[in-house]
Write an enzyme that holds these catalytic residues in place. Structure first.
Site, mmCIF file in Angstrom:
data_model
loop_
_atom_site.group_PDB
_atom_site.id
_atom_site.type_symbol
_atom_site.label_atom_id
_atom_site.label_comp_id
_atom_site.label_asym_id
_atom_site.label_seq_id
_atom_site.Cartn_x
_atom_site.Cartn_y
_atom_site.Cartn_z
ATOM 1 N N HIS A 119 0.731 -1.160 0.054
ATOM 2 C CA HIS A 119 -0.008 -0.103 -0.020
ATOM 3 C C HIS A 119 0.752 1.368 0.068
ATOM 4 O O HIS A 119 1.935 1.290 0.568
ATOM 5 C CB HIS A 119 -0.957 0.045 1.062
ATOM 6 C CG HIS A 119 -1.945 1.093 1.106
ATOM 7 N ND1 HIS A 119 -1.625 2.476 1.682
ATOM 8 C CD2 HIS A 119 -3.320 1.071 0.665
ATOM 9 C CE1 HIS A 119 -2.840 3.016 1.453
ATOM 10 N NE2 HIS A 119 -3.747 2.421 0.931
ATOM 11 N N GLU A 217 -3.934 2.555 -7.325
ATOM 12 C CA GLU A 217 -4.269 3.668 -6.469
ATOM 13 C C GLU A 217 -3.231 5.158 -6.694
ATOM 14 O O GLU A 217 -2.004 5.130 -6.530
ATOM 15 C CB GLU A 217 -4.121 3.580 -4.887
ATOM 16 C CG GLU A 217 -4.987 2.453 -4.484
ATOM 17 C CD GLU A 217 -5.149 2.641 -2.937
ATOM 18 O OE1 GLU A 217 -6.329 3.041 -2.707
ATOM 19 O OE2 GLU A 217 -4.210 2.435 -2.115
ATOM 20 N N GLY A 223 -7.834 9.864 -0.026
ATOM 21 C CA GLY A 223 -8.370 10.544 1.171
ATOM 22 C C GLY A 223 -8.835 11.632 1.177
ATOM 23 O O GLY A 223 -9.445 12.169 -0.018
#
Ligand code: 13P
Length: 309
Positions: A119, A217, A223
């Protein structure tokens, strides 16, 4: 099939402590999340498997809560961890001298069946440690390559141990940077191509036995307060990722999108030809930001409609 992954980051920390959780007890919170996800019927969609990636401390109560859900209501739910260590426990090898790390075998032992590897928040942490160790070394490409080598070892440990793997790739705002859309795309292709080549090295041996999914991503879209790319811009990148996976594996791997995936864009993104699902963290990005299971259910409904499930 539509693969949905949820990364619950550190969403168990209460608002009183600066987090996003409306509940004081992390254990009660995750038990409620599992119960609500099942109550929304999200465990019954055979064509839409849902994997939750949790902090290690929440895995045991989550697995326990899931075991109390009737079997037919949890068929398509899985619990995973947010990463594994680059070394592992082995019979005749290291017996578990890994204080503070998360060996894949330990994650499997507490009930995980999947792991999210690489991630961007983990890549950033590793890059920060490397840069600090090298005394201010600023060769971002060299640091990123070193990070991908570590991520690769973690992916291999997870697969060897029998965990399914979601491996994340993505570019920073600096890597996308300025210039014409064509120039930006060329830089994105170089960045993602390198991340894939190094992070996925040797993983083809596990195809067929384990599920291996790539999560794209764009880091600049993750966010609250961020604007995700338009669906056509996502398609441009994920089409490249799919093509690159075909070149590496001889077959296209499933590719999911994450970064500001929400109710408003889930349908259009899921309808894209090179998208096979989504990676969600927050479900609410304004007001009382956080993860709300009923909002996840709406996102999944939209995505299913977009994908024609
Ligand atoms: O990082 C993400 C999932 O791992 C995406 O985060 P958001 O859904 O909060 O943008």
């Amino acid at each position: 099939m539509l693969d949905i992954f949820v990364n619950l980051k550190r969403f168990e920390v209460s608002r009183a402590l600066g987090g996003v959780c409306g509940e004081g007890s992390p254990k009660v919170w995750i038990e409620n999340v599992i119960g609500q996800i099942a109550a929304c019927g999200l465990g019954k969609n055979a064509d839409t498997p849902l994997t939750l990636f949790l902090p290690e401390a929440l895995v045991i109560p989550a697995v326990d809560a899931l075991s109390r859900v009737p079997a037919e209501e949890r068929r398509s739910l899985a619990i995973g961890c947010q990463g594994v260590h680059r070394e592992d426990i082995r019979k005749g090898g290291n017996f578990g001298a890994f204080s503070s790390s998360r060996p894949a075998t330990a994650m499997k032992a507490i009930g995980c069946t999947a792991a999210m590897i690489g991630h961007s928040e983990e890549r950033r942490e590793k890059a920060g440690v490397i840069a600090a160790h090298l005394g201010g070394q600023t060769d971002a490409a060299a640091i990123s390559e070193t990070v991908s080598r570590l991520i690769n070892q973690e992916a291999l440990r997870a697969l060897e141990t029998g965990l399914d793997v979601l491996i994340c790739v993505g570019e920073t705002a600096e890597e996308r940077s300025t210039g014409t859309p064509e120039e930006q795309m060329r830089r994105v292709e170089v960045t993602l191509g390198r991340q894939m080549e190094t992070s996925l090295a040797g993983t083809a041996a596990f195809l067929g036995e384990r599920r291996l999914v790539i999560g794209y991503e764009p880091i600049w879209a993750i966010g609250p307060g961020k604007t995700p790319p338009a669906p056509e811009a996502i398609e441009q990148v994920t089409a490249f990722v799919k093509k690159a996976s075909k070149a590496m594996f001889g077959q296209e791997l499933p590719v999911v999108y994450g970064g500001g995936l929400k109710e408003e864009n889930a349908r259009a993104i899921a309808a894209l030809p090179s998208i096979d699902g989504g990676l969600v963290a927050l479900t609410r990005f304004t007001g009382e930001i956080g993860f709300y299971p009923e909002e996840l259910a709406t996102i999944i409904d939209q995505a299913r409609a977009g994908a024609g499930c």
